[in-house]
Design an enzyme around this catalytic site. Sequence first.
Site, PDB file in Angstrom:
ATOM      1  N   ASP A 123      34.943  34.921  54.093  1.00 41.36           N
ATOM      2  CA  ASP A 123      34.978  35.018  52.622  1.00 41.36           C
ATOM      3  C   ASP A 123      35.144  36.479  52.231  1.00 41.36           C
ATOM      4  O   ASP A 123      34.703  36.913  51.171  1.00 41.36           O
ATOM      5  CB  ASP A 123      33.660  34.429  52.067  1.00 41.36           C
ATOM      6  N   LYS A 163      39.324  33.311  52.716  1.00 34.20           N
ATOM      7  CA  LYS A 163      39.727  33.598  51.336  1.00 34.20           C
ATOM      8  C   LYS A 163      41.057  34.347  51.340  1.00 34.20           C
ATOM      9  O   LYS A 163      41.290  35.217  52.167  1.00 34.20           O
ATOM     10  CB  LYS A 163      38.656  34.477  50.683  1.00 34.20           C
TER      11      LYS A 163
HETATM   12  C1  LIG Z   1      32.356  37.893  48.469  1.00 41.16           C
HETATM   13  S1  LIG Z   1      31.362  38.725  49.624  1.00 41.16           S
HETATM   14  C2  LIG Z   1      30.974  37.445  50.766  1.00 41.16           C
HETATM   15  C3  LIG Z   1      29.964  36.478  50.225  1.00 41.16           C
HETATM   16  C4  LIG Z   1      29.413  35.543  51.287  1.00 41.16           C
HETATM   17  N1  LIG Z   1      30.396  34.586  51.742  1.00 41.16           N
HETATM   18  C5  LIG Z   1      28.221  34.772  50.778  1.00 41.16           C
HETATM   19  O1  LIG Z   1      28.337  33.570  50.546  1.00 41.16           O
HETATM   20  O2  LIG Z   1      27.157  35.386  50.618  1.00 41.16           O
HETATM   21  C6  LIG Z   1      32.556  39.685  50.503  1.00 41.16           C
HETATM   22  C7  LIG Z   1      31.976  40.486  51.645  1.00 41.16           C
HETATM   23  O3  LIG Z   1      33.065  41.000  52.418  1.00 41.16           O
HETATM   24  C8  LIG Z   1      32.557  42.133  53.104  1.00 41.16           C
HETATM   25  N2  LIG Z   1      33.648  42.896  53.728  1.00 41.16           N
HETATM   26  C9  LIG Z   1      34.732  43.439  53.128  1.00 41.16           C
HETATM   27  N3  LIG Z   1      35.512  44.067  54.039  1.00 41.16           N
HETATM   28  C10 LIG Z   1      34.912  43.903  55.253  1.00 41.16           C
HETATM   29  C11 LIG Z   1      35.216  44.327  56.573  1.00 41.16           C
HETATM   30  N4  LIG Z   1      36.311  45.054  56.838  1.00 41.16           N
HETATM   31  N5  LIG Z   1      34.388  43.992  57.589  1.00 41.16           N
HETATM   32  C12 LIG Z   1      33.256  43.270  57.326  1.00 41.16           C
HETATM   33  N6  LIG Z   1      32.909  42.847  56.079  1.00 41.16           N
HETATM   34  C13 LIG Z   1      33.712  43.156  55.059  1.00 41.16           C
HETATM   35  C14 LIG Z   1      31.823  42.867  51.985  1.00 41.16           C
HETATM   36  O4  LIG Z   1      30.906  43.786  52.506  1.00 41.16           O
HETATM   37  C15 LIG Z   1      31.168  41.703  51.220  1.00 41.16           C
HETATM   38  O5  LIG Z   1      29.833  41.533  51.605  1.00 41.16           O
END
Ligand SMILES: C[S@@+](CC[C@H](N)C(=O)[O-])C[C@H]1O[C@@H](n2cnc3c(N)ncnc32)[C@H](O)[C@@H]1O
EC number: 2.1.1.205
Length: 288
Positions: A123, A163
Site C-alpha cells: 500500500d 496500490k
Molecule cells: C498509505 S501508508 C500505508 C498504510 C498501511 N497500509 C496501513 O494500512 O496502515 C504508505 C506507507 O508507505 C511507506 N513508504 C513509502 N515509500 C516507501 C519505501 N520506499 N520503502 C518502505 N516504505 C515506504 C510510507 O512510510 C507509509 O507508511
Amino acid sequence: MGKSSKDKRDVYYRLAKEQGWRARSAFKLLHLDEEFNLFEGVHRAVDLCAAPGGWSQVLTNKLRENHANHPQEEEPKIVAVDLQAMAPLDGVIEIQGDITKESTADEIIAHFEGKLADIVVCDGAPDVTGLHDLDEYIQAQLTLAALNITTHVLRPGGTFVAKIFRGKDITLLYSQLKVFFSSVTCGKPRSSRNSSIESFIVCQGYNPPQDYTPSMTNPLLDLKYDAQNEMMGPNRTIVPFLACGDINGYDSDRTYPLQTSYTPLDPLVPPISAPYITAVSMKRNNYF
Ligand SMILES: C[S@@+](CC[C@H](N)C(=O)[O-])C[C@H]1O[C@@H](n2cnc3c(N)ncnc32)[C@H](O)[C@@H]1O
C-alpha cells in the site's frame, strides 16, 4: 441538508476508530478481499509499506482465521516493512527499511528461511509533489520495487496486490505485470476516495517466465548494462534494430581520428563498452 460526499467518506475513518483498525486503509484491503477472495489458503504474507499497520492487522486476522479452521496447517507468518517505525503487532515480524533497497529485500527473504510467501501486498505511497506526471512515475517505481521483491519471495500461483496511481501511462505497468501473473485486474475499493487517483492492482497466479532469475539488478529497477550486470536468458530483451532508409554514403568522409584500432560492425551503433573517446568522436560527427 443532505450528507456531502466528504461526510460519507469519513464513515471509514470513524469505523476504523470504532473497530480498532490502525488506519482507515484497512477497509481497502477488506473490500478488495470481498471481491477477490485474497486470503483463501494463505499462511505466509508480506506487507510492504505497512505503517501504521492497518493492512498488517487485516492480514493477522485473516491468517489466524485460516489457521483456526485448519489447525493441522502451519502457523501464520507475516513480515511487514516500512521506512517508518511501526508499533509492534502480535505475530508480525517488522522490518524498518526502504523497499527499493536490496538489503531490505534480503532481510525479507531471510525471514522466510527458504519458504515462499502466498501473498505480497503493498500500500506504499511516496510523498506526493502535486506534479501528477512525477507522482505517477514515482508511484510506478515503488510498485516495481515491490514487484521485484515479490519475484524473490512469492510462490508460484501466489498473489500480489499493490496500490497504483491510475494515470494515462498505466498500460505500460499492466504489460509488465502480465509478464509475471496469469491474471491482472485493477480494483477501486469503495473505501478508496473517489477523488483519489489511487487504485489497486490485484495480480493472481504468479507465473514468471520459464528460467526467470529474480535479481535486484534487473531492468524493472535498475538500468545497468555494464559487463557485470548483463542480462541473461529470459531477463534479457533484445529488440530489432532497423536502419530506416539508405544510409550508404551518408556522411562518408567521417573519420575516427583517435581510434586507429576500432572497426565497428555498424558505425552508427558502437558497442556499449566502446570507450569514452568513441562517444566524443561520434558526438563531434553529429551522430547523436
Ligand atoms: C498509505 S501508508 C500505508 C498504510 C498501511 N497500509 C496501513 O494500512 O496502515 C504508505 C506507507 O508507505 C511507506 N513508504 C513509502 N515509500 C516507501 C519505501 N520506499 N520503502 C518502505 N516504505 C515506504 C510510507 O512510510 C507509509 O507508511
